[in-house]
Design a protein around this motif. Structure first.
Motif, short mmCIF file in Angstrom:
data_model
loop_
_atom_site.label_atom_id
_atom_site.label_comp_id
_atom_site.label_asym_id
_atom_site.label_seq_id
_atom_site.Cartn_x
_atom_site.Cartn_y
_atom_site.Cartn_z
N GLY A 198 -0.21 8.85 1.83
CA GLY A 198 -1.55 8.06 1.44
C GLY A 198 -1.82 6.72 2.62
O GLY A 198 -2.70 6.53 3.72
N TYR A 199 -0.56 7.36 3.23
CA TYR A 199 -0.12 6.31 5.12
C TYR A 199 -1.27 7.17 5.83
O TYR A 199 -1.77 6.30 6.94
CB TYR A 199 0.74 6.65 5.36
N GLN A 200 -2.04 8.53 5.48
CA GLN A 200 -2.74 8.39 6.31
C GLN A 200 -4.46 8.31 6.47
O GLN A 200 -4.97 8.33 6.80
CB GLN A 200 -2.97 10.48 6.07
N LYS A 201 -4.55 8.10 4.89
CA LYS A 201 -5.44 7.53 4.54
C LYS A 201 -5.91 6.65 4.88
O LYS A 201 -7.10 5.57 5.25
CB LYS A 201 -5.92 7.63 3.19
N VAL A 202 -5.19 5.52 4.97
CA VAL A 202 -5.09 3.92 5.59
C VAL A 202 -5.07 3.81 7.05
O VAL A 202 -5.84 3.32 7.67
CB VAL A 202 -3.59 3.30 4.78
N ILE A 203 -4.62 4.58 7.79
CA ILE A 203 -4.83 5.02 9.15
C ILE A 203 -6.22 5.28 9.01
O ILE A 203 -6.92 4.70 10.68
CB ILE A 203 -3.65 5.72 9.61
N ALA A 204 -6.96 5.78 9.06
CA ALA A 204 -7.36 6.38 8.45
C ALA A 204 -8.71 5.28 8.62
O ALA A 204 -9.92 4.97 8.68
CB ALA A 204 -8.68 7.65 7.56
N SER A 239 7.03 -7.31 12.76
CA SER A 239 7.82 -7.38 10.91
C SER A 239 7.80 -5.75 10.31
O SER A 239 6.52 -5.23 10.55
CB SER A 239 6.59 -7.98 9.62
N ASP A 240 8.80 -5.92 10.59
CA ASP A 240 8.67 -4.17 9.43
C ASP A 240 8.50 -4.61 7.96
O ASP A 240 8.31 -4.51 6.52
CB ASP A 240 10.30 -4.14 9.20
N ARG A 241 6.97 -3.61 8.20
CA ARG A 241 6.34 -3.42 6.32
C ARG A 241 4.75 -4.99 6.32
O ARG A 241 5.48 -5.39 6.97
CB ARG A 241 6.61 -3.10 5.28
N PHE A 242 3.98 -4.65 6.03
CA PHE A 242 2.91 -5.24 5.59
C PHE A 242 1.97 -4.78 4.36
O PHE A 242 2.46 -3.86 3.54
CB PHE A 242 1.97 -6.25 6.68
N VAL A 243 0.79 -5.37 4.20
CA VAL A 243 -0.06 -4.82 3.43
C VAL A 243 -0.29 -2.72 3.43
O VAL A 243 -0.40 -2.83 2.14
CB VAL A 243 -1.63 -5.53 3.73
N ASP A 244 0.15 -2.62 4.66
CA ASP A 244 -0.21 -0.82 4.48
C ASP A 244 0.44 -0.43 3.97
O ASP A 244 0.53 0.50 2.73
CB ASP A 244 -0.56 -0.54 5.91
#
Length: 208
Positions: A170-176, A95-100
C-alpha cells in the motif's frame, strides 16, 4: 512571520521512524532550528486517549472502519491542537506518521480502499497534507524481525505477516500517488546513518 514546514516520516512497523525522527529533532534543535517532534496516533491529550483505544491488544473486536474513523478523529485533534498552531509560530513540525499511514494501513492493510480512507481523512484534515514526507524503506519481513524482540506488541504489531505485506505494498501505491512529496530513504542501514541522511535532506529544505 514565515510559517514552519510540516514534515512527516512514514514507514512500516520496525522501519525506525520514531528513533530517526527524535534523533533528527534533537540534532536540528542543537543547531538552533525551531523544530518540534510529535507522533500519530496521539500527540495531544485527547488524541493520546484515542491512541490507547486503537492500539490496545484487547480490542480484537474493533471493526476496520471503526479503526479508520478513530485514526481520523485522533488526527483531527492532533492537527488543530498541536500541528497547525506550531506551524503558525514558524516552528517546523516533524511528525512520526500522518495521513499516508492510514492510506497504507487501513486502505490497503485492512482492504477498505485508499480512496475511501482518503475521503475520511480529507474531512478530518481539511485537505492539509505534509510539505515533505520521508518514507523509511524496509521490507515488511525486516520490520517484523526488528520488532519481534519488543517486550510489548500493540494490536497492529500483532497482525499477520500478510497484513504487514499489504501495508508495505500500500505504501508503494501511496508513494507513486504523491511522488512529488514523498522521498524514499533506505532504512535498512543503521539508525544513525538513516538519521544523518534525513537530517541532510531537511536542512536542504530549511535552507533552500
Amino acid at each position: 512571520m514565515k510559517k514552519g514546514l510540516f514534515i512527516t516520516l512514514e514507514g512500516p512497523d520496525g522501519s525506525g521512524k520514531t528513533t530517526v525522527s527524535t534523533k533528527v529533532v534533537e540534532s536540528l534543535s542543537k543547531k538552533g532550528y525551531q523544530v518540534m517532534y510529535t507522533r500519530e496516533p496521539g500527540g495531544s491529550e485527547i488524541a493520546e486517549k484515542i491512541r490507547s483505544i486503537i492500539l490496545d491488544p484487547a480490542n480484537t473486536a474493533m471493526d476496520a472502519r471503526t479503526e479508520a474513523l478513530l485514526y481520523a478523529a485522533s488526527r483531527r485533534q492532533h492537527l488543530v491542537e498541536i500541528v497547525l498552531p506550531a506551524l503558525e509560530k514558524g516552528i517546523t513540525v516533524i511528525s512520526d506518521r500522518f495521513v499516508d499511514s492510514s492510506l497504507a494501513y487501513q486502505g490497503c492493510g485492512r482492504q477498505i480502499g485508499i480512496q475511501e480512507v482518503y475521503d475520511i481523512n480529507l474531512f478530518a484534515t481539511g485537505g492539509r497534507m505534509p510539505d515533505r514526507t520521508y518514507f523509511l524503506n524496509v521490507p515488511a519481513e525486516t520490520g517484523l524481525a526488528r520488532i519481534a524482540s519488543r517486550t510489548y506488541l500493540d494490536r497492529l504489531d500483532q497482525e499477520s505477516q500478510a497484513f504487514h505485506q499489504r501495508v508495505y505494498e500500500g505504501y508503494q501505491k501511496v508513494i507513486a500517488m504523491y511522488s512529488e512529496r514523498i522521498e524514499v530513504v533506505d532504512a535498512t542501514r543503521d539508525a544513525d546513518t538513516v538519521a544523518h541522511d534525513v537530517e541532510a535532506r531537511i536542512l536542504g529544505l530549511l535552507n533552500g
